[in-house]
Design a protein around this motif. Sequence first.
Motif, PDB file in Angstrom:
ATOM      1  N   ASP A 211      44.387  33.762  42.469  1.00 36.77           N
ATOM      2  CA  ASP A 211      45.277  33.727  42.377  1.00 36.77           C
ATOM      3  C   ASP A 211      46.114  32.483  42.384  1.00 36.77           C
ATOM      4  O   ASP A 211      46.030  31.221  41.835  1.00 36.77           O
ATOM      5  CB  ASP A 211      45.671  33.399  43.693  1.00 36.77           C
ATOM      6  CG  ASP A 211      44.505  32.401  44.867  1.00 36.77           C
ATOM      7  OD1 ASP A 211      44.058  31.544  44.202  1.00 36.77           O
ATOM      8  OD2 ASP A 211      45.357  32.275  45.914  1.00 36.77           O
ATOM      9  N   GLU A 213      47.834  30.017  44.327  1.00 32.80           N
ATOM     10  CA  GLU A 213      47.367  30.056  45.413  1.00 32.80           C
ATOM     11  C   GLU A 213      49.278  29.603  46.039  1.00 32.80           C
ATOM     12  O   GLU A 213      49.498  29.495  47.428  1.00 32.80           O
ATOM     13  CB  GLU A 213      46.871  29.081  46.068  1.00 32.80           C
ATOM     14  CG  GLU A 213      46.683  27.571  45.967  1.00 32.80           C
ATOM     15  CD  GLU A 213      45.493  27.790  44.261  1.00 32.80           C
ATOM     16  OE1 GLU A 213      45.389  26.066  43.642  1.00 32.80           O
ATOM     17  OE2 GLU A 213      46.070  28.456  43.457  1.00 32.80           O
ATOM     18  N   SER A 216      51.418  31.513  47.952  1.00 34.43           N
ATOM     19  CA  SER A 216      51.800  32.769  49.207  1.00 34.43           C
ATOM     20  C   SER A 216      52.720  32.839  49.961  1.00 34.43           C
ATOM     21  O   SER A 216      53.026  32.137  49.838  1.00 34.43           O
ATOM     22  CB  SER A 216      50.543  32.432  49.586  1.00 34.43           C
ATOM     23  OG  SER A 216      49.516  32.896  50.473  1.00 34.43           O
ATOM     24  N   TYR A 221      53.433  36.565  44.260  1.00 37.41           N
ATOM     25  CA  TYR A 221      52.038  35.538  44.386  1.00 37.41           C
ATOM     26  C   TYR A 221      51.099  37.158  44.515  1.00 37.41           C
ATOM     27  O   TYR A 221      51.761  38.104  44.604  1.00 37.41           O
ATOM     28  CB  TYR A 221      51.900  35.204  46.016  1.00 37.41           C
ATOM     29  CG  TYR A 221      50.164  35.751  46.245  1.00 37.41           C
ATOM     30  CD1 TYR A 221      49.493  34.407  45.920  1.00 37.41           C
ATOM     31  CD2 TYR A 221      49.877  35.950  47.543  1.00 37.41           C
ATOM     32  CE1 TYR A 221      48.624  34.083  46.237  1.00 37.41           C
ATOM     33  CE2 TYR A 221      48.393  36.080  47.578  1.00 37.41           C
ATOM     34  CZ  TYR A 221      47.431  34.442  46.835  1.00 37.41           C
ATOM     35  OH  TYR A 221      46.561  34.909  48.041  1.00 37.41           O
ATOM     36  N   ARG A 264      42.916  35.938  49.342  1.00 35.70           N
ATOM     37  CA  ARG A 264      43.325  34.447  48.608  1.00 35.70           C
ATOM     38  C   ARG A 264      41.033  34.213  48.499  1.00 35.70           C
ATOM     39  O   ARG A 264      40.633  34.746  48.408  1.00 35.70           O
ATOM     40  CB  ARG A 264      43.495  33.923  50.194  1.00 35.70           C
ATOM     41  CG  ARG A 264      44.771  33.900  49.735  1.00 35.70           C
ATOM     42  CD  ARG A 264      46.027  32.747  50.978  1.00 35.70           C
ATOM     43  NE  ARG A 264      45.952  31.345  50.183  1.00 35.70           N
ATOM     44  CZ  ARG A 264      46.583  30.444  49.659  1.00 35.70           C
ATOM     45  NH1 ARG A 264      47.680  31.089  51.057  1.00 35.70           N
ATOM     46  NH2 ARG A 264      46.250  29.449  49.831  1.00 35.70           N
TER      47      ARG A 264
END
Length: 993
Positions: A211, A213, A216, A221, A264
């Motif tokens: 991802d 990250e 987020s 995202y 995540r």
Amino acid sequence: MVPALLLLTATAAPPAPVNELRLPPGFSAKRYADNPLAPDTYTMAIDDAGRVLIAGRGYVRALVDSDNDGVADRAVDLVGGLKDGPMGLLPEGDSLFVVADGGLKRYRGYNGTDRLQAPELLVALKTGGEHDAHAVRRGPDGWLYLLCGNNAGVKKGTATDARSPISEPTAGAVLRLSPDFKTVEIVADGFRNPYSFDFNLDGEPFTYDSDNERCSGLPWYEGCRFLHIVPGGNYGWRSPQLSQTWRKPPHFPDVVKPVADLGRGSPTGVACYRHTQFPDKYRGGFFLADWTFGRIHFVPLAAAGSTYEGKPEVFAEATGTSGFAPTALAVHPRTGELFVSIGGRGTRGGVYRITFDQGGTNPKPLPMARRTLDHSKDGDALWLRDAAPSPRRPDPPPDEPRRRREALELLLRHRDKLDRGEELIDAVKANLASHDPLVRAAAARAAVALTIPVGNVPDGKLPAPAQLAVALATAPRDPSGALKVAFGVLHDPQAAPADLLTALRIVHLAHGDLTAKDATGTVWEGYTFRDPVPKERAALLGVAIVKQSLREPALPRAVQLELTRALAALGPLDGRPPRGAAPETSDRTPQADDFHYLITLARADARAVRATADEIATVLLRLPSKITAQGVTLDRHWPLRFDELLRQLATRYPDLNRAVLEHKAFGQPEHAALVGPLKLPPKAAARKLLARAQADPKYAWTPRAVALLAELPRTEAGATLEVLWDRGGFEEAVLRVIARQPDACDVPKFLVGLKSLDAEIVRGSADALARSLDAEPSLVASGAVRALRRFPDPKTDARTRDALVTLLQKYSKEKFGPDEKAWAAWLVKAYPDEAKALNASDGFDAAAWGKRLAAVDWTKGDAARGRAAFTKATCAACHDGGGAVGPSLIGVTKRFGRNDLLTAILQPSKDIPPRYRAVRITTNDDKSFIGVPVYEATDGIILQTGADTSARIAGTDIASKKPVELSLMPAGLLDKLADTEIADLLAYLGTLK
């Protein structure tokens, strides 16, 4: 051959199930190898003979189970002299392929027991970094496949064959090398940082990508994605070539949608279970390792058109705070067990094996379908047959769409050898209208390469599906022709949602794609065009897009998001565009969608996407509660991009600051972030927050909200500041406030401030104490000298050191400059008790050691014996291999003189480098952990708590986190050494270069 070095041996008890993993019923895990046999393991592979190979920083070794008890008892080094830690291994026949030290390398003469000689470089790439070149596997077509992160250096020119599915790659990519290693092709691109991959039973490759990250909570995202790799496919990531953090969403028609989004994490190992030892449900499915959360997911696969679908489940998970950080997965070819290596970033290394306890007595591997990329006359006929859509029938075979896509890919690959007759043209054209996006994309690439005509779009007419598919493929090269097709869709009041998404994407590509060069690294990356749009064209596009946004019934949300994105990229429009609708936001809309609409309001023509200042204020002030209610995790880029957005909104809507300040919802602690960017009157805003807090005993102060209290007189905010100080956790925030209006009663607080690791707080505390001169001189002296030690750099710490020296000079009347040793000597004379406490905090007796070291004959130090002393003093546990606990000692004697080096060993807490400063984590159930953070995000932290121990703590379990001024390196390491051994140790350290 050169016999391999027998590195280590271990005395192991018979294997017993481990209890730090939660597994499905019927499964058990056993530890196959641990430190020191498998230190900080980066990757792992198992050869056809069942030998387990592992690699980490500076080593590739085979683990050997000499007595066949299921536990490795020794290891042999196979490759020496490595600078990197290999992140890809493939043992195959008499070859060992290793991804390290600048590329993919092949070592000849592999047999699992002998040390290998100099390798040949097959392809040069960046290695060793977390986003560099990674896993290598042999494909079912005989080609060698190599997985590369977005910083591996894959670029135009990497591909050496015109038939390469990708010629100008973006971000990470999958490469393949021909069986003779002479040809390199780029199979697919747009990856961020996938670490491993594997092939399923059909011979199709899959990977698990990371991802973004740090984004987020932002509209762009996406979680970690399990991806089906298809030739010519793009997967959305664009850095470093086109953007920094914005990625194309999966609903874009030129992005291959993920098989599954797992949220995540940090993807590492990938393994398809092609064996019979595990139950049927696992056969042909994929195991995916997540380093951050210590999990192994399982995804079963089922055909879904020309790709696959699968719902992930957690197969294995670390229990408690176990240091289980999986890095690689491999299925043992003989036993069918799932082997798991752990390590990474200096954490505890090891290898586990997971078994199904009720498995059969004669498990066997499952064969993978064979494939070929070669051309043959028989192949031509087969590909044409498979590519031609079959007549409608009630029960077509589930693999028909996949076979059709693969046939189109092969027809494209060998187009120069084909008879371009009607049969070929009909097969390609028929697939341009396919409902399967991957089939349609493959057909479009083939149609463009084969110059198959699809006709022109008559003015005012809706384009045919074939024309739309080809326009998407040709938009970068033929923008005017592609735009004509896009306009045909945008002008149609009944256009299908999927066609609208394609038309909008054509608009992006016809203007150089999204992300203006000056928008790189900002909130506007996904909301600007790379090339300018002529004003007349922009006005026409704006009219058509606004009309689509007003359709009833409302279009699907993804289409609405893209219509407003396009309006944001177009910006202010000439003429009089129709009045657009206000963005749909409510208590139920996702906060990321609200954020997206706020971005469009900040850029789009105010007539095209309309909202009043009061409406925008409502959306802004609702975000914090919505984030909490929806369980959204925010990371470091969210506040940065939010700040940029707010500043632009303040420019576009001058009345917004009034609307926010007067709004009935204003006053929550998170609203402090609005004050500066929106230019709210800070004093009025501070009073509103303070009033809310005084009315709510549970008011959740934040450091930023506390900082706003500096705008108020101490008489107004002082009582609240005292409460916050006594509550704990807000000391640094309070210090920032009171430093602006210091009071005599604050002296004890400023003495605490001298202990901070934050340079600004130390400077503020030193300045305040220097002005008051009311503190106990001995406490000021010891605190300031200790602070000088924490900020030793004469350049980067100059301002802080100057403030501390000024403080010391005022209290001591001495005139020393920023010389820590001079001030320490003064402290010994002026305040011997404080000086003794300063040096004895870790049990160090300076006088005794000074006398002892003066008698050492350093000329007799022997480096060979020093290696033994290095081990005896347990230095190797933390410094031999780039672990997370202590820094590398290579070149240490060039960086430090003997006295400074001895001081660092004898008093490890005297000057701790920032990278190795420990923290103390206290959990909600009152457990305490001290360690060096090796990974930290809003949803958790991994601490290296010792040389071979680590702990994982979930963000929701953390009650407090505080810096620790003591080093994890214990004092007294030299106590067990004789004087001659200390001289030997220093001689040995001098050889580390």
